[in-house]
Design an enzyme around this catalytic site. Structure first.
Site, short mmCIF file in Angstrom:
data_model
loop_
_atom_site.label_atom_id
_atom_site.label_comp_id
_atom_site.label_asym_id
_atom_site.label_seq_id
_atom_site.Cartn_x
_atom_site.Cartn_y
_atom_site.Cartn_z
N HIS A 106 62.00 76.29 30.31
CA HIS A 106 62.13 75.78 28.95
C HIS A 106 62.25 76.88 27.90
O HIS A 106 62.38 76.58 26.71
CB HIS A 106 60.96 74.87 28.54
CG HIS A 106 60.80 73.64 29.37
ND1 HIS A 106 61.85 72.83 29.71
CD2 HIS A 106 59.69 73.08 29.93
CE1 HIS A 106 61.40 71.82 30.44
NE2 HIS A 106 60.11 71.95 30.60
N HIS A 141 57.42 74.52 24.57
CA HIS A 141 56.38 75.11 25.40
C HIS A 141 57.04 75.94 26.49
O HIS A 141 58.26 75.99 26.60
CB HIS A 141 55.49 74.04 26.02
CG HIS A 141 56.16 73.15 27.02
ND1 HIS A 141 57.10 72.21 26.67
CD2 HIS A 141 56.03 73.06 28.37
CE1 HIS A 141 57.51 71.57 27.76
NE2 HIS A 141 56.89 72.08 28.80
#
Length: 227
Positions: A106, A141
């Site tokens: 991510h 995150h």
């Protein structure tokens, strides 16, 4: 399943498999668990959605989601960067001594290159919602993952030659990484310590506790704590 505020979705529902044939797992050469730090700077507030498997639904619980206040992801231990490429972009793994590998999914604004040597605390990128190989994300995150790799990792080469243990996961969908790779080489984070915090998995996905080893103060996860 009802989501808590800032809770991050698991990395399931990925793109179709790319057809890589995985070799049967070989014995890993991982040594004793290293003195890992946390994958971000200390002296700040951090939110964690808890301990879970790579796909957030089943399998070994080898992952923790972190959202540090400064949004900078850092190497928790010295190692060598391996950039994993997908059609939607790149993600980062770092190989450490003793056969240990950490993963960072991510991330956005990746600031390292393939083969780069990193020291503890070196910046790897920024937390985000990038999905280069598929999956899902809610709230910026880093999906921090732990694996051990067999001896073949030191040989380099393509994953089709040495199996996923060679460490070249280019083009593999996250569905494949989070199931077949995780099953073969995923290492549970339960009971392990990172930067003076011991993480204990809960019964459910996205749960558990973080305990500061010096004070024995325990924070339930999902939750926020100061490091």
């Amino acid at each position: 399943m009802t989501k808590l505020p800032l809770r991050f979705a698991g990395l399931g529902a990925a793109a179709a498999l790319v057809g890589v044939v995985l070799a049967a797992p070989t014995a890993t050469a991982a040594g004793a668990f290293p003195a890992f730090g946390l994958p971000f700077d200390t002296g700040q507030s951090v939110y964690s959605a808890g301990i879970h498997s790579d796909n957030g639904t089943s399998g070994v619980k080898n992952a923790i989601d972190f959202s540090p206040g400064d949004r900078t992801v850092r190497a928790p231990l010295a190692g060598t960067v391996r950039i994993q490429h997908c059609a939607g972009g790149d993600w980062v793994t770092v190989d450490h001594d003793g056969g240990w590998r950490t993963g960072y999914y991510h991330m956005e604004r990746i600031s390292v290159t393939d083969g780069q040597k990193v020291a503890p605390g070196d910046a790897l990128g920024r937390t985000g919602n990038a999905l280069p190989c598929g999956g899902s994300s809610t709230g910026a995150h880093v999906h921090f993952t732990l694996w051990t790799l067999p001896t073949a990792a030191a040989q380099g080469g393509d994953s089709r030659d040495f199996g996923v243990g060679a460490g070249n996961w280019n083009g593999m969908s996250y569905n494949e990484v989070s199931t077949k790779v995780a099953e073969a080489y995923g290492e549970a984070v339960d009971g392990k310590t990172f930067g003076g915090w011991q993480f204990t998995a809960g019964t459910d996905q996205y749960s558990g506790t973080a305990t500061e080893t010096s004070s024995r103060a325990t924070v339930p996860l999902p939750g926020r704590f100061r490091v």
